[in-house]
Design an enzyme around this catalytic site. Structure first.
Site, short mmCIF file in Angstrom:
data_model
loop_
_atom_site.label_atom_id
_atom_site.label_comp_id
_atom_site.label_asym_id
_atom_site.label_seq_id
_atom_site.Cartn_x
_atom_site.Cartn_y
_atom_site.Cartn_z
N ASN A 76 -64.58 -22.13 -57.57
CA ASN A 76 -64.97 -21.73 -56.23
C ASN A 76 -65.62 -20.35 -56.16
OD1 ASN A 76 -64.70 -21.58 -53.07
ND2 ASN A 76 -64.28 -23.67 -53.69
N ARG A 77 -65.38 -19.60 -55.09
CA ARG A 77 -66.22 -18.45 -54.76
C ARG A 77 -65.58 -17.10 -55.11
NH1 ARG A 77 -67.00 -22.38 -50.79
NH2 ARG A 77 -69.19 -22.93 -50.49
N HIS A 180 -63.54 -30.05 -59.44
CA HIS A 180 -64.23 -30.50 -58.24
C HIS A 180 -64.16 -32.04 -58.18
CE1 HIS A 180 -67.00 -30.30 -54.88
NE2 HIS A 180 -67.04 -28.97 -54.98
N ASP A 241 -64.45 -28.03 -45.40
CA ASP A 241 -64.63 -27.24 -46.61
C ASP A 241 -63.50 -26.22 -46.54
OD1 ASP A 241 -65.52 -26.14 -48.94
OD2 ASP A 241 -67.55 -25.72 -48.24
N GLU A 292 -59.78 -30.87 -54.47
CA GLU A 292 -60.01 -29.94 -55.60
C GLU A 292 -58.77 -29.11 -55.89
OE1 GLU A 292 -63.60 -27.63 -54.87
OE2 GLU A 292 -64.20 -29.09 -53.35
#
Length: 330
Positions: A76-77, A180, A241, A292
């Site tokens: 992820n981020r 994912h 999300d 996820e």
């Protein structure tokens, strides 16, 4: 195809490992991230994983995130791609311009090697490995040698996914892993989204800011999310999300997908090592969603919470970490 089997072949233009055991089959693509791109119940024609077939293949090769089970290392981020750990500053490339963040790590397109594969009366299996070192483009941003190994095993009980990471570098590293996982929903031919009941073992939602990064605040589940927690939810109730803490239901950290029309339930047991979930449903696509599992929360090194809450793992030199996830139908 033989009753039990493990063999090398091709899928589109890529080398593939084909596994078969009893009613189950699976396909792994070593050359594109060691991605488990197929898990089926052949006896009933169920495809549990979204496969990159036909017209989808070119898009999968370019962005292999929403087919199969891509490995996210790290997942992820990360805020502007930057964080500090043990006095070192890491600067990952900003590859999501819309948020100004780094997204999804370095190994989902890497070429993994086939270590072994085989079949017995009890199981069919394949092991693939990636030595993350100077040959990997991502090493320039995460300069630590790490050996990543996946073993996929089919038995009568379904598919077991064992992941192991060994820190072969000289210093402790921040270890962050996720998948994912992209689920076909509905998975049965002839079924519709209205036939589905979905369950998720999550506890609370992490509040995300406009750049999709956690603020550190936990939010209570809304009514639709509580229905998911109870196993009776709609995976497409809204565009999702979303980020959640994992909280076992009946002792199990899992996603369940029940098809009322066929009376079949698909179960994805993430296991206790994955303490957070992201849930992405392709803007309520009605055809797939991504449960996820992640060892740690999004942007974990930058979140001002203790490691027990963020899930950030410290892997010492020479130390190995491993965990097992499972997929099956019932």
């Amino acid at each position: 195809m033989a009753h039990n089997e493990a063999k090398l072949g091709t899928y589109e233009s890529e080398q593939a490992v084909y596994l078969k055991h009893g009613k189950y089959s699976a396909i792994v693509l070593p050359g594109i991230g060691g991605n488990l791109i197929s898990f089926r119940d052949e006896s009933r024609g169920f495809r549990f994983i979204r496969e990159p077939e036909g017209d989808a293949w070119a898009g999968f090769v370019e962005r292999p995130w929403v087919h199969g089970v891509p490995v996210l290392f790290p997942p992820n981020r990360y805020d502007a791609g930057t964080f500090e750990y043990d006095g070192r500053t890491y600067r990952f490339p900003v590859n999501e311009p819309s948020t100004g963040n780094h997204l999804h790590g370095f190994v989902y397109s890497s070429k993994w090697e086939v270590v072994e594969y085989g079949s017995t009366e009890e199981e069919s299996f394949a092991t693939v490995r990636l030595v993350f070192d100077e040959k990997e483009p991502g090493y320039a941003y995460f300069p630590h040698r790490v050996t990543l190994t996946q073993t996929l095993t089919l038995t009568d009980a379904g598919l077991s996914h064992r992941f192991e990471a060994t820190n072969d570098s000289a210093e402790a590293i921040p270890f962050m892993l996720g998948f994912h996982t992209t689920v076909n929903a509905p998975f049965a031919p002839g079924s519709r989204p209205e036939d589905l009941e979905c369950g998720f073992s999550f506890g609370e939602r992490w509040e995300l800011n406009e750049r999709m990064l956690p603020t550190g605040r936990r939010l209570p589940l809304n009514e639709e999310e509580r229905r998911l927690r109870e196993g009776k939810g709609d995976p497409y109730f809204a565009s999702m999300d979303n980020h959640y803490t994992a909280s076992a239901v009946d002792g199990i950290n899992a996603m369940t997908l029940y098809d009322r029309r066929t009376g079949v339930r698909f179960v994805y047991e993430a296991g206790d090592a994955y303490k957070h979930w992201m849930v992405y449903n392709g803007e309520a696509s009605g055809s797939f969603f991504c449960p996820e599992p992640q060892t740690g929360m999004v942007n974990a090194p930058n979140v001002d919470l203790p490691a027990e809450e963020t899930g950030l793992i410290r892997l010492e030199p020479g130390e190995s970490w491993s965990a097992v996830s499972r997929m099956y139908s019932e």
